[in-house]
Motif scaffolding. Structure first.
Motif: not given
Length: 202
Positions: A150-157
């Protein structure tokens, strides 16, 4: 704009095709269900085994009938095989938000770039056709592979809901991590970064 306008929605590019999940897709997914049961280790709704797969599809289609979810089956064009499933859920058009999840792929399709192709199509449709303001993603906080994807596609935690819910068929409760992409972020840089990362795979 809502999903009622797209009852037979198909999203596709040169690598992948996503179409509405059907009851008959039981046969297309059964091999994963029988031979790769660990696919759903972190899932709250599992499809491991014939009986669970039947329930999985029934639950998804019932939610689609209620207009709460829109499940897809994923077809990998490179191999000419069905690869898994994903869906929009917790759809709230009044608030212009939805969640993207229940995503899983067979072992042979992980790490191939297929997920990025799927996410590009799904996020582009969500932000550019449905015009939502926010797409949210959730996962078990112990599911490091999913979180990394998810982070690799640009999601922010955004944070972690501690002791959020019980795990599948267990008294153990899980922490749930929440990530998101906002409409402005999609147009500012997330879309282009995702497109560029896909180009690098070719």
């Amino acid at each position: 704009m809502n999903l009622d306008s797209f009852p037979d929605l198909i999203l596709e590019n040169e690598a992948v095709l996503l179409r509405p999940l059907l009851e008959s897709d039981f046969d297309n997914l059964l091999d994963f269900s029988i031979n790769e049961p660990d696919t759903w280790y972190y899932s709250l709704v599992r499809a491991n085994g014939k009986e669970n797969l039947e329930k999985y599809i029934q639950i998804a289609l019932a939610a689609k009938e209620r207009k709460a979810e829109f499940p897809f089956i994923v077809f990998d064009k490179k191999s000419g095989k069905y690869a898994g499933s994903t869906r929009f859920y917790d759809i709230n058009f009044a608030h212009k938000t939805l969640q993207l999840g229940y995503t899983w792929y067979g072992e042979a399709f992980r790490g191939t770039g297929l997920n990025k192709h799927c996410k590009l199509l799904l996020l582009q449709f969500a932000f550019e056709t449905l015009e939502v303001e926010r797409v949210e993603f959730r996962a078990d906080n112990d599911n490091k592979r999913s979180i990394a994807a998810m982070k690799s596609i640009g999601c922010k935690e955004e944070g972690v809901l501690r002791n959020h819910m019980p795990t599948y068929n267990s008294d153990v409760r899980r922490d749930t991590i929440i990530l998101s992409i906002l409409r402005a972020e999609w147009f500012e840089n997330v879309k282009q970064r995702l497109v560029d990362s896909i180009k690098e795979l070719n």
